[in-house]
Design an enzyme around this catalytic site. Sequence first.
Site, PDB file in Angstrom:
ATOM      1  N   ALA A 213       0.871  -1.175   0.000  1.00  0.00           N
ATOM      2  CA  ALA A 213       0.000   0.000   0.000  1.00  0.00           C
ATOM      3  C   ALA A 213       0.908   1.226   0.000  1.00  0.00           C
ATOM      4  CB  ALA A 213      -0.896  -0.024   1.225  1.00  0.00           C
TER       5      ALA A 213
ATOM      6  N   GLY B 131       0.445  -4.950   0.869  1.00  0.00           N
ATOM      7  CA  GLY B 131      -0.772  -4.977   0.056  1.00  0.00           C
ATOM      8  C   GLY B 131      -0.552  -5.588  -1.320  1.00  0.00           C
TER       9      GLY B 131
ATOM     10  N   GLU C 204      -0.832  -9.215  -0.782  1.00  0.00           N
ATOM     11  CA  GLU C 204      -2.251  -9.489  -0.509  1.00  0.00           C
ATOM     12  C   GLU C 204      -3.080  -9.441  -1.791  1.00  0.00           C
ATOM     13  OE1 GLU C 204      -2.012  -6.399   2.562  1.00  0.00           O
ATOM     14  OE2 GLU C 204      -3.050  -7.797   3.890  1.00  0.00           O
TER      15      GLU C 204
ATOM     16  N   GLU D 199       4.739  -5.083   6.938  1.00  0.00           N
ATOM     17  CA  GLU D 199       4.043  -3.982   7.629  1.00  0.00           C
ATOM     18  C   GLU D 199       4.554  -3.783   9.053  1.00  0.00           C
ATOM     19  OE1 GLU D 199       2.579  -6.466   5.932  1.00  0.00           O
ATOM     20  OE2 GLU D 199       0.947  -5.685   4.679  1.00  0.00           O
TER      21      GLU D 199
HETATM   22  N1  DAK Z   1       4.636   3.230  -0.812  1.00  0.00           N
HETATM   23  C1  DAK Z   1       5.039   4.380  -1.383  1.00  0.00           C
HETATM   24  N2  DAK Z   1       6.157   4.502  -2.111  1.00  0.00           N
HETATM   25  C2  DAK Z   1       6.927   3.414  -2.250  1.00  0.00           C
HETATM   26  C3  DAK Z   1       6.573   2.175  -1.681  1.00  0.00           C
HETATM   27  C4  DAK Z   1       5.363   2.097  -0.928  1.00  0.00           C
HETATM   28  N3  DAK Z   1       4.920   0.962  -0.405  1.00  0.00           N
HETATM   29  N4  DAK Z   1       7.541   1.282  -1.999  1.00  0.00           N
HETATM   30  C5  DAK Z   1       8.441   1.921  -2.750  1.00  0.00           C
HETATM   31  N5  DAK Z   1       8.079   3.209  -2.905  1.00  0.00           N
HETATM   32  C6  DAK Z   1       8.793   4.252  -3.637  1.00  0.00           C
HETATM   33  C7  DAK Z   1      10.035   4.699  -2.903  1.00  0.00           C
HETATM   34  O1  DAK Z   1       9.709   5.643  -1.896  1.00  0.00           O
HETATM   35  C8  DAK Z   1      10.849   5.290  -4.025  1.00  0.00           C
HETATM   36  O2  DAK Z   1      10.338   6.569  -4.327  1.00  0.00           O
HETATM   37  P1  DAK Z   1      11.357   7.815  -4.568  1.00  0.00           P
HETATM   38  O3  DAK Z   1      12.171   7.918  -3.334  1.00  0.00           O
HETATM   39  O4  DAK Z   1      12.157   7.387  -5.773  1.00  0.00           O
HETATM   40  O5  DAK Z   1      10.436   8.977  -4.835  1.00  0.00           O
HETATM   41  C9  DAK Z   1      10.511   4.387  -5.199  1.00  0.00           C
HETATM   42  O6  DAK Z   1       9.288   3.742  -4.856  1.00  0.00           O
HETATM   43  C10 DAK Z   1      11.569   3.308  -5.422  1.00  0.00           C
HETATM   44  O7  DAK Z   1      11.766   2.640  -4.196  1.00  0.00           O
HETATM   45  P2  DAK Z   1      13.208   2.415  -3.545  1.00  0.00           P
HETATM   46  O8  DAK Z   1      14.128   3.503  -3.928  1.00  0.00           O
HETATM   47  O9  DAK Z   1      12.990   2.167  -2.094  1.00  0.00           O
HETATM   48  O10 DAK Z   1      13.662   1.074  -4.294  1.00  0.00           O
HETATM   49  P3  DAK Z   1      14.654  -0.036  -3.757  1.00  0.00           P
HETATM   50  O11 DAK Z   1      14.903  -0.913  -4.914  1.00  0.00           O
HETATM   51  O12 DAK Z   1      15.821   0.566  -3.048  1.00  0.00           O
HETATM   52  O13 DAK Z   1      13.805  -0.847  -2.652  1.00  0.00           O
HETATM   53  C11 DAK Z   1      11.825  -1.962  -1.776  1.00  0.00           C
HETATM   54  C12 DAK Z   1      12.683  -1.561  -3.049  1.00  0.00           C
HETATM   55  C13 DAK Z   1      10.556  -2.595  -2.271  1.00  0.00           C
HETATM   56  C14 DAK Z   1      12.618  -2.960  -0.950  1.00  0.00           C
HETATM   57  C15 DAK Z   1      11.554  -0.669  -0.933  1.00  0.00           C
HETATM   58  O14 DAK Z   1      11.010   0.329  -1.822  1.00  0.00           O
HETATM   59  C16 DAK Z   1      10.586  -0.902   0.187  1.00  0.00           C
HETATM   60  O15 DAK Z   1      10.936  -1.425   1.240  1.00  0.00           O
HETATM   61  N6  DAK Z   1       9.310  -0.451   0.004  1.00  0.00           N
HETATM   62  C17 DAK Z   1       8.311  -0.510   1.039  1.00  0.00           C
HETATM   63  C18 DAK Z   1       7.820  -1.930   1.186  1.00  0.00           C
HETATM   64  C19 DAK Z   1       6.762  -2.017   2.269  1.00  0.00           C
HETATM   65  O16 DAK Z   1       7.007  -1.709   3.444  1.00  0.00           O
HETATM   66  N7  DAK Z   1       5.558  -2.474   1.908  1.00  0.00           N
HETATM   67  C20 DAK Z   1       4.460  -2.584   2.805  1.00  0.00           C
HETATM   68  C21 DAK Z   1       3.688  -1.277   2.840  1.00  0.00           C
HETATM   69  S1  DAK Z   1       2.415  -1.306   4.076  1.00  0.00           S
HETATM   70  C22 DAK Z   1      -5.112  -1.761   4.985  1.00  0.00           C
HETATM   71  C23 DAK Z   1      -4.883  -2.010   3.680  1.00  0.00           C
HETATM   72  C24 DAK Z   1      -3.602  -2.277   3.231  1.00  0.00           C
HETATM   73  C25 DAK Z   1      -2.552  -2.288   4.098  1.00  0.00           C
HETATM   74  C26 DAK Z   1      -2.795  -2.061   5.430  1.00  0.00           C
HETATM   75  C27 DAK Z   1      -4.074  -1.793   5.865  1.00  0.00           C
HETATM   76  N8  DAK Z   1      -6.430  -1.497   5.458  1.00  0.00           N
HETATM   77  C28 DAK Z   1      -7.553  -1.714   4.535  1.00  0.00           C
HETATM   78  C29 DAK Z   1      -6.733  -1.355   6.801  1.00  0.00           C
HETATM   79  C30 DAK Z   1      -1.235  -2.529   3.589  1.00  0.00           C
HETATM   80  C31 DAK Z   1      -0.133  -2.045   4.113  1.00  0.00           C
HETATM   81  C32 DAK Z   1       1.145  -2.098   3.361  1.00  0.00           C
HETATM   82  O17 DAK Z   1       1.233  -2.685   2.310  1.00  0.00           O
END
Ligand code: DAK
Length: 258
Positions: A65, A109, A112, A132
């Site tokens: 997400a 997400g 998911e 998360e």
């Molecule tokens: N959200 C926003 N931007 C993201 C992102 C994300 N999840 N993942 C990556 N990006 C963006 C980065 O900020 C970066 O943007 P700039 O800095 O270039 O502007 C760009 O994408 C490239 O990412 P990286 O520079 O970080 O790329 P790397 O190759 O170094 O790393 C990575 C790739 C996938 C390992 C890293 O980007 C990363 O760790 N991303 C976050 C992964 C994460 O934590 N995912 C879980 C998110 S929480 C709900 C519904 C849904 C959810 C919860 C509740 N309800 C209905 C209640 C879900 C929650 C989640 O999914």
Amino acid sequence: MGYETLIVDIDDHVGVITLNRPDALNALNQQLLKELAAALGVMQENEKVRCIVLAGSEKAFAAGADITEMSEQSFVDMFSSDYFTAETEAILRCRKPIIAAVSGYALGGGCELAMMCDFIICSDTAKFGQPEINLGVIAGIGGSQRLTRFVGKSKSMEMHLTGRFMDAEEAERSGLVSRIVPAKKLMEDAMATAAKIAEKSTLATMAVKEAVDRSYETTLREGILFERRLFHSLFATEDQSEGMSAFMEKRSAKFRGK
Ligand code: DAK
């Protein structure tokens, strides 16, 4: 309808939806999920479409997400908008088979969303995870329930608690994905699989999707009864007659979804 976060195409009888927010690794925001729900609704109504492929980019199916969008929300915002609920329910309402073609990251997400599809084919570069916990939250669109059903409690619990990623080999070994293919061949393979499904009776593919999904929702006895009744009902279709006649006449069946 014009889409800003998706590329939507129809190739013969296969609908192809490609998540398209490359700057954010296809992170799921409200706009993307609304557009995805709408695109699936259009494909559900389009009689030409018999199977759907949902893909991302080579680097990311979806990295979760959108953290930037979520970070601005309060409890009141989340609860009162029932964040993502209407969109995910609309995705799950699609009755046509959906294949997730996963390359690169399928996190949070994104993992998911892939699990909401009917099955996952992934590339050898795929990485799945529910990270998360690293953000001080937990999965929110079914990860704690679906991943546990796919891979069992121990592995699911470890993944949710540590936030570690699972590679393609482990995902296949654990039953999360149906198959691994080389990254360069992922779309070709997913499209060929979808085309094969599109040749079947759409009445039978919709029925089998309902029957397999029911196995998650009910007891074994009730699920088997549901399957049997669906099986019986398919004897009211021309496709059943065509499929069995074609077998006996040693020719390929021509299903018409009637
Ligand atoms: N959200 C926003 N931007 C993201 C992102 C994300 N999840 N993942 C990556 N990006 C963006 C980065 O900020 C970066 O943007 P700039 O800095 O270039 O502007 C760009 O994408 C490239 O990412 P990286 O520079 O970080 O790329 P790397 O190759 O170094 O790393 C990575 C790739 C996938 C390992 C890293 O980007 C990363 O760790 N991303 C976050 C992964 C994460 O934590 N995912 C879980 C998110 S929480 C709900 C519904 C849904 C959810 C919860 C509740 N309800 C209905 C209640 C879900 C929650 C989640 O999914």
